[in-house]
Motif scaffolding. Structure first.
Motif, short mmCIF file in Angstrom:
data_model
loop_
_atom_site.label_atom_id
_atom_site.label_comp_id
_atom_site.label_asym_id
_atom_site.label_seq_id
_atom_site.Cartn_x
_atom_site.Cartn_y
_atom_site.Cartn_z
N VAL A 67 5.13 -2.92 -9.65
CA VAL A 67 4.05 -3.64 -9.31
C VAL A 67 3.86 -3.04 -7.51
O VAL A 67 2.79 -3.02 -6.92
N GLY A 68 4.85 -3.02 -6.99
CA GLY A 68 4.70 -2.56 -5.45
C GLY A 68 4.22 -1.35 -5.16
O GLY A 68 3.28 -1.19 -4.09
N ASN A 69 4.55 -0.40 -6.02
CA ASN A 69 3.88 1.01 -5.96
C ASN A 69 2.31 0.84 -6.16
O ASN A 69 1.58 1.50 -5.33
N VAL A 70 1.89 0.23 -7.13
CA VAL A 70 0.51 -0.23 -7.52
C VAL A 70 -0.27 -0.68 -6.13
O VAL A 70 -1.23 -0.40 -5.65
N VAL A 71 0.31 -1.65 -5.61
CA VAL A 71 -0.16 -2.38 -4.51
C VAL A 71 -0.27 -1.50 -3.22
O VAL A 71 -1.30 -1.41 -2.51
N LEU A 72 0.90 -0.82 -3.02
CA LEU A 72 0.85 0.32 -1.81
C LEU A 72 -0.38 1.04 -2.32
O LEU A 72 -0.96 1.73 -1.09
N ALA A 73 -0.54 1.68 -3.36
CA ALA A 73 -1.49 2.66 -3.72
C ALA A 73 -2.99 2.08 -3.40
O ALA A 73 -4.06 2.92 -3.19
N MET A 74 -3.27 0.72 -3.65
CA MET A 74 -4.52 0.06 -3.54
C MET A 74 -4.56 -0.39 -1.92
O MET A 74 -5.85 -0.63 -1.66
N ALA A 75 -3.74 0.03 -1.14
CA ALA A 75 -3.92 -0.78 0.46
C ALA A 75 -4.84 0.08 1.20
O ALA A 75 -5.00 1.39 1.02
N ALA A 76 -5.79 -0.67 1.65
CA ALA A 76 -6.96 -0.10 2.52
C ALA A 76 -6.49 -0.22 4.03
O ALA A 76 -7.28 0.43 4.93
N ASN A 77 -5.26 -1.02 4.42
CA ASN A 77 -5.06 -1.16 5.62
C ASN A 77 -3.33 -1.54 5.75
O ASN A 77 -2.95 -1.62 4.73
N LEU A 78 -3.01 -1.57 7.06
CA LEU A 78 -1.33 -1.55 7.20
C LEU A 78 -0.99 -2.67 6.77
O LEU A 78 0.12 -2.69 6.07
N PRO A 79 -1.69 -3.92 7.06
CA PRO A 79 -0.92 -5.18 6.57
C PRO A 79 -1.03 -5.05 4.93
O PRO A 79 0.04 -5.71 4.46
N PHE A 80 -1.89 -4.59 4.38
CA PHE A 80 -1.71 -4.48 2.94
C PHE A 80 -0.85 -3.70 2.36
O PHE A 80 0.05 -3.97 1.35
N ALA A 81 -0.59 -2.59 3.21
CA ALA A 81 0.37 -1.59 2.66
C ALA A 81 1.90 -2.42 2.89
O ALA A 81 2.76 -2.20 2.07
N MET A 82 1.86 -2.88 4.17
CA MET A 82 3.26 -3.77 4.38
C MET A 82 3.63 -4.61 3.14
O MET A 82 4.77 -4.84 2.72
N ALA A 83 2.72 -5.35 2.73
CA ALA A 83 2.72 -6.22 1.44
C ALA A 83 3.22 -5.72 0.42
O ALA A 83 4.37 -6.03 -0.31
N GLY A 84 2.50 -4.27 0.03
CA GLY A 84 3.26 -3.54 -1.06
C GLY A 84 4.71 -2.98 -0.97
O GLY A 84 5.44 -3.36 -1.78
N THR A 85 5.09 -2.67 0.31
CA THR A 85 6.34 -2.40 0.65
C THR A 85 7.52 -3.30 0.71
O THR A 85 8.53 -3.28 0.27
N VAL A 86 6.99 -4.56 1.02
CA VAL A 86 8.04 -5.87 0.64
C VAL A 86 8.18 -6.15 -0.85
O VAL A 86 9.40 -6.21 -1.23
N VAL A 87 7.19 -5.92 -1.66
CA VAL A 87 7.52 -6.11 -3.20
C VAL A 87 8.44 -4.92 -3.59
O VAL A 87 9.07 -5.19 -4.24
N ILE A 88 8.07 -3.54 -3.17
CA ILE A 88 9.05 -2.62 -3.45
C ILE A 88 10.35 -2.86 -3.18
O ILE A 88 11.53 -2.70 -3.65
N GLY A 89 10.58 -3.46 -1.65
CA GLY A 89 12.02 -3.63 -1.26
C GLY A 89 12.62 -4.54 -2.10
O GLY A 89 13.70 -4.48 -2.51
N ILE A 90 12.03 -5.84 -2.59
CA ILE A 90 12.52 -6.82 -3.33
C ILE A 90 13.08 -6.29 -4.96
O ILE A 90 13.88 -6.53 -5.30
N SER A 91 11.72 -5.68 -5.44
CA SER A 91 12.02 -5.29 -7.04
C SER A 91 13.24 -4.01 -6.96
O SER A 91 14.25 -4.08 -7.83
N HIS A 92 13.08 -3.12 -5.99
CA HIS A 92 13.90 -2.07 -6.20
C HIS A 92 15.56 -2.29 -5.74
O HIS A 92 16.14 -1.83 -6.48
#
Length: 387
Positions: free
Chosen positions: A302-327
């Motif tokens: 999920v986090g990788n897909v969110v990061l892939a969809m990110a159009a700005n840094l805050p959105f990308a940071m949200a994706g990397t938080v999910v990556i951090g939790i799940s990984h």
């Protein structure tokens, strides 16, 4: 006291405590240096910068495909504490060499590649030694907590190291960031040297290197839990966990956030890792861990897909938080499962086999991701791996 007994029981034991604090300081420095190094080579390379970032990650991880075979034998034959100290010393020398080259203005891409191999060997030895040693510093009842805290040291320290350098990436010369990392790593080495416990595994003195090494593989592949966990870890690390080599391209090309964006995304992975570590710290039941292992395996994409969809840094940071939790949850539980069933006599070799399935194979996907990012949009690579 109640919070400590529930979330931090492993820190009640002095040898584990000083090892863990050294681990925290050293890993914070290592993650900060890695973020700065990725941005340095992205700007240093004249052509195909993402490919060169991927090449550096590949150079740092390829030793994990080979070195663990020797590391497993070393940590079962000699003092695990002494091997850990040696690994820290080599990583410190790696950081010092990089810093000197940057200060003198003579740094070149091939220097970074060569030193990445040296540090990769040291890191493989480090992980094999610390995961083998941790089980000898706490009672069996606190084993899940001990490995949760070790994993927090690996992953949650991204919040500390990159978090400290993120505001500085565009404000100061990068050489001072490298120097700060070296000083911090020296402190980590000093703390690890305070561990007094000496522990080893057991090898058959009548048999040679090949037999004793293969005995670990025979045990792993004949054990249904170990075998299954190793295979799932292999797919996880290859498909979704090798995202770091894409971060400079994502930050520069997709988000327009520069080096600061790279550091902030690393930092948010650390925040997610901290959340996962706090949630897992009080968990004791293996049944619950098994369920969480399945959930985190699915959530990893999920986090990788969110990061892939990110159009700005805050959105990308949200994706990397999910990556951090799940990984972090996935890798922590995998480590607990493996170490809970590994006999101490074979612990070093079983840990080394785990590192081959995780870091060794991941080295190839790091390189592939970097090379593909110079041809395709990085977000597509992230999305395909996640899916």
């Amino acid at each position: 006291m109640q919070i400590r007994s529930r979330f931090l029981p492993s820190l009640s034991y002095k040898n584990y405590r000083v090892m863990w604090f050294g681990h925290i300081v050293g890993e914070s420095s290592s993650w900060a240096l890695g973020a700065a190094e990725g941005w340095l080579i992205f700007n240093l390379a004249e052509n195909n910068p993402s490919s060169w970032v991927g090449a550096v990650f590949f150079a740092a991880m390829i030793p994990w495909f080979i070195a663990p075979l020797v590391v497993g034998m070393l940590t079962d034959r000699f003092s695990r504490r002494n091997i850990l100290v040696l690994a820290y010393a080599i990583s410190l020398l790696h950081g010092m060499a990089l810093t000197v080259l940057i200060f003198t203005g003579s740094i070149q891409v091939w220097h970074i590649l060569l030193l990445a191999v040296v540090n990769g060997i040291a890191r493989a030895v480090h992980m094999g030694a610390i995961e083998s040693l941790a089980a000898n510093l706490v009672p069996a009842s606190d084993l899940p907590n001990a490995y949760t805290l070790v994993s927090a040291g690996y992953y949650a320290t991204r919040l500390i190291g990159p978090g400290l350098i993120a505001p500085l990436m565009g404000m100061t010369d990068i050489k001072w960031i490298f120097l700060s990392c070296v000083i911090a790593y020296a402190v980590g080495l000093y703390l690890v040297m305070q561990v007094t416990a000496l522990s080893t595994g057991k090898v058959d003195p009548e048999r040679g290197l090949i037999y004793n090494t293969l005995s670990g593989f025979r045990y792993v592949y004949s054990h249904p839990v170990l075998r299954s966990v190793m295979y799932v870890v292999m797919f996880h690390c290859t498909l979704v966990m090798s995202f770091e080599s894409l971060l400079p391209a994502v930050s520069d090309n997709q988000l327009g956030s520069g080096g600061g964006g790279v550091a902030y995304m690393h930092m948010m992975v650390g925040l997610g890792a901290l959340v996962a570590s706090i949630a897992l710290a009080p968990v004791r039941g293996h049944g619950i861990l098994g369920q969480l292992f399945l959930i985190s395996a699915v959530a990893s994409s999920v986090g990788n897909v969110v990061l892939a969809m990110a159009a700005n840094l805050p959105f990308a940071m949200a994706g990397t938080v999910v990556i951090g939790i799940s990984h972090t949850a996935f890798m922590t539980i995998a480590t607990i499962m493996i170490q809970s069933v590994a006999p101490d006599a074979l612990r070093g070799r079983i840990t080394s086999i785990y590192l081959i399935h995780a870091g060794g194979l991941m080295s190839f996907s790091y390189f592939a991701n970097g090379a593909l990012a110079d041809i395709y949009v990085p977000s597509r690579i992230l999305a395909v791996g996640g899916i």
